[in-house]
Scaffold this motif. Structure first.
Motif, PDB file in Angstrom:
ATOM      1  N   MET A  26      35.612  40.052  42.406  1.00 18.54           N
ATOM      2  CA  MET A  26      35.530  40.338  43.842  1.00 18.54           C
ATOM      3  C   MET A  26      36.815  41.029  44.296  1.00 18.54           C
ATOM      4  O   MET A  26      37.251  40.886  45.436  1.00 18.54           O
ATOM      5  N   SER A  27      37.421  41.754  43.368  1.00 23.28           N
ATOM      6  CA  SER A  27      38.598  42.575  43.690  1.00 23.28           C
ATOM      7  C   SER A  27      38.635  43.701  42.657  1.00 23.28           C
ATOM      8  O   SER A  27      38.011  43.606  41.603  1.00 23.28           O
ATOM      9  N   ILE A  51      44.761  30.885  41.615  1.00 25.53           N
ATOM     10  CA  ILE A  51      44.564  30.569  43.044  1.00 25.53           C
ATOM     11  C   ILE A  51      43.588  31.587  43.645  1.00 25.53           C
ATOM     12  O   ILE A  51      43.847  32.785  43.630  1.00 25.53           O
ATOM     13  N   ASP A  75      39.311  27.458  44.473  1.00 25.00           N
ATOM     14  CA  ASP A  75      38.841  28.298  45.574  1.00 25.00           C
ATOM     15  C   ASP A  75      38.372  27.372  46.685  1.00 25.00           C
ATOM     16  O   ASP A  75      38.092  26.198  46.443  1.00 25.00           O
ATOM     17  N   ILE A  76      38.247  27.944  47.880  1.00 22.41           N
ATOM     18  CA  ILE A  76      37.844  27.098  49.012  1.00 22.41           C
ATOM     19  C   ILE A  76      36.331  27.084  49.209  1.00 22.41           C
ATOM     20  O   ILE A  76      35.821  26.304  49.996  1.00 22.41           O
ATOM     21  N   PRO A 104      41.913  24.566  52.221  1.00 22.20           N
ATOM     22  CA  PRO A 104      43.093  25.396  52.459  1.00 22.20           C
ATOM     23  C   PRO A 104      44.271  24.489  52.798  1.00 22.20           C
ATOM     24  O   PRO A 104      44.090  23.455  53.425  1.00 22.20           O
ATOM     25  N   LYS A 120      44.728  36.768  42.028  1.00 23.50           N
ATOM     26  CA  LYS A 120      44.313  38.170  42.163  1.00 23.50           C
ATOM     27  C   LYS A 120      43.704  38.398  43.543  1.00 23.50           C
ATOM     28  O   LYS A 120      42.601  37.967  43.835  1.00 23.50           O
ATOM     29  N   SER A 122      44.015  37.249  46.530  1.00 22.07           N
ATOM     30  CA  SER A 122      43.536  36.090  47.293  1.00 22.07           C
ATOM     31  C   SER A 122      44.575  35.574  48.284  1.00 22.07           C
ATOM     32  O   SER A 122      44.224  34.957  49.295  1.00 22.07           O
TER      33      SER A 122
HETATM   34  C1  SAM Z   1      39.176  38.985  47.418  1.00 18.10           C
HETATM   35  S1  SAM Z   1      38.617  37.467  46.763  1.00 18.10           S
HETATM   36  C2  SAM Z   1      39.313  37.554  45.139  1.00 18.10           C
HETATM   37  C3  SAM Z   1      38.673  36.632  44.163  1.00 18.10           C
HETATM   38  C4  SAM Z   1      39.144  36.734  42.724  1.00 18.10           C
HETATM   39  N1  SAM Z   1      40.538  36.411  42.597  1.00 18.10           N
HETATM   40  C5  SAM Z   1      38.882  38.111  42.172  1.00 18.10           C
HETATM   41  O1  SAM Z   1      39.845  38.862  41.953  1.00 18.10           O
HETATM   42  O2  SAM Z   1      37.711  38.435  41.940  1.00 18.10           O
HETATM   43  C6  SAM Z   1      39.630  36.265  47.596  1.00 18.10           C
HETATM   44  C7  SAM Z   1      39.318  34.829  47.218  1.00 18.10           C
HETATM   45  O3  SAM Z   1      40.280  33.951  47.793  1.00 18.10           O
HETATM   46  C8  SAM Z   1      39.610  32.760  48.203  1.00 18.10           C
HETATM   47  N2  SAM Z   1      40.448  32.038  49.171  1.00 18.10           N
HETATM   48  C9  SAM Z   1      40.606  32.259  50.487  1.00 18.10           C
HETATM   49  N3  SAM Z   1      41.497  31.367  51.022  1.00 18.10           N
HETATM   50  C10 SAM Z   1      41.897  30.571  50.011  1.00 18.10           C
HETATM   51  C11 SAM Z   1      42.798  29.451  49.919  1.00 18.10           C
HETATM   52  N4  SAM Z   1      43.464  28.978  50.981  1.00 18.10           N
HETATM   53  N5  SAM Z   1      42.963  28.857  48.720  1.00 18.10           N
HETATM   54  C12 SAM Z   1      42.313  29.319  47.620  1.00 18.10           C
HETATM   55  N6  SAM Z   1      41.449  30.370  47.650  1.00 18.10           N
HETATM   56  C13 SAM Z   1      41.237  30.981  48.825  1.00 18.10           C
HETATM   57  C14 SAM Z   1      38.289  33.278  48.733  1.00 18.10           C
HETATM   58  O4  SAM Z   1      37.320  32.276  48.866  1.00 18.10           O
HETATM   59  C15 SAM Z   1      37.955  34.338  47.677  1.00 18.10           C
HETATM   60  O5  SAM Z   1      37.281  33.779  46.593  1.00 18.10           O
END
Ligand code: SAM
Length: 261
Positions: A26-27, A51, A75-76, A104, A120, A122
């Protein structure tokens, strides 16, 4: 926990992002960008935390290629944790991968629990970069590495109208900060060997390819999965993102830092 209506990364979003960025991602950048984040760091026998693991692509790639002792993805969103676990299963790395839904806030791990903290794209969702840097420093073992990529901004203070339009179009909870904010947060937490490496030039080109794919080769398939309105809105997000990548306000960036031994 959240109802499906409240999910930021719901099934339509996941389908669209995986079509553009590849299974499990998702990135942007796929496994190549994960390898770039990790650089030449030796992860053999490391306990790795991811994370914001999303749907697990990075965690599974690390488990498959870097011989870690364990990879813990947090993840949340519960739906993402379920999908991450399925991807690990499919790739036969469940024995060393563990995915947990967290709230969170403070990272729920004991001091020294991990040798590498990875993330990545996030941390953009986490407002307090100083608090997070301190937390990461605490849960790392001495000599451990923070290895990450994130979406930073190229300004302090207020975004331009173009940047505001992009953030609004994304509709996600973005907590953008500048490289200076990250540098200060990492230094104050006690990290050394801090590297902050711009990826704007790469992603400016890549985002154009992604936009062209969305409007071209991916369009018909995605139309069936997410519908015309959703797809056209996504293409509009990419158009707006290209504007702020070109202006330098949107800065995908690699971050590396070491906790002293
Ligand atoms: C842009 S996506 C990236 C996901 C993954 N790292 C990738 O590269 O495919 C951002 C992720 O961060 C998570 N996220 C948002 N706030 C967060 C938090 N406080 N702690 C952990 N994860 C969180 C979202 O649910 C989402 O899965």
């Amino acid at each position: 926990m959240e109802t499906p209506e409240e999910l930021e990364y719901d099934q339509d979003m996941i389908s669209l992002l995986e079509a553009v960025w590849g299974e499990g991602f998702m990135s942007p950048g796929g496994t190549e960008e994960i390898d770039r984040v990790l650089g030449d760091k030796d992860l053999r026998e490391a306990r790795v935390l991811d994370i914001g693991c999303g749907i697990g692509g990075a965690a599974v790639h690390i488990a498959l290629t870097r011989h870690p002792r364990s990879v813990t993805g947090i993840d949340i969103e519960e739906n993402l944790i379920t999908l991450s676990a399925s991807l690990a299963e499919k790739n036969d790395v469940s024995a060393i991968c563990d995915f947990k839904q967290v709230a969170p806030g403070p990272l729920p791990f004991d001091p020294g629990s991990f040798d590498v903290v990875f993330s990545k794209d996030s941390i953009i969702h986490i407002a307090d970069k100083s608090r997070l840097a301190k937390d990461i420093h605490t849960i790392l073992s001495p000599g451990g590495w923070f290895l990450a990529s994130d979406w930073l901004c190229g300004y302090e203070g207020e975004p331009s109208p173009q940047m505001q339009a992009y953030i609004e179009a994304e509709g996600l909870d973005f907590e953008l900060a500048s490289a200076q904010v990250y540098q200060t947060a990492l230094e104050a937490a006690g990290f050394v060997d801090i590297e902050i490496i711009e990826r704007n030039a790469w992603y400016r080109n890549q985002a154009r390819i992604e936009r062209d794919n969305l409007a071209g080769s991916l369009y018909a398939g995605l139309l069936e999965q997410v519908g015309e309105d959703y797809l056209n809105r996504a293409i509009d997000v990419w158009e707006k993102m290209i504007v702020v990548l070109d202006s330098g306000e949107h800065r995908p960036t690699l971050l590396r830092a070491r906790k002293p031994s």
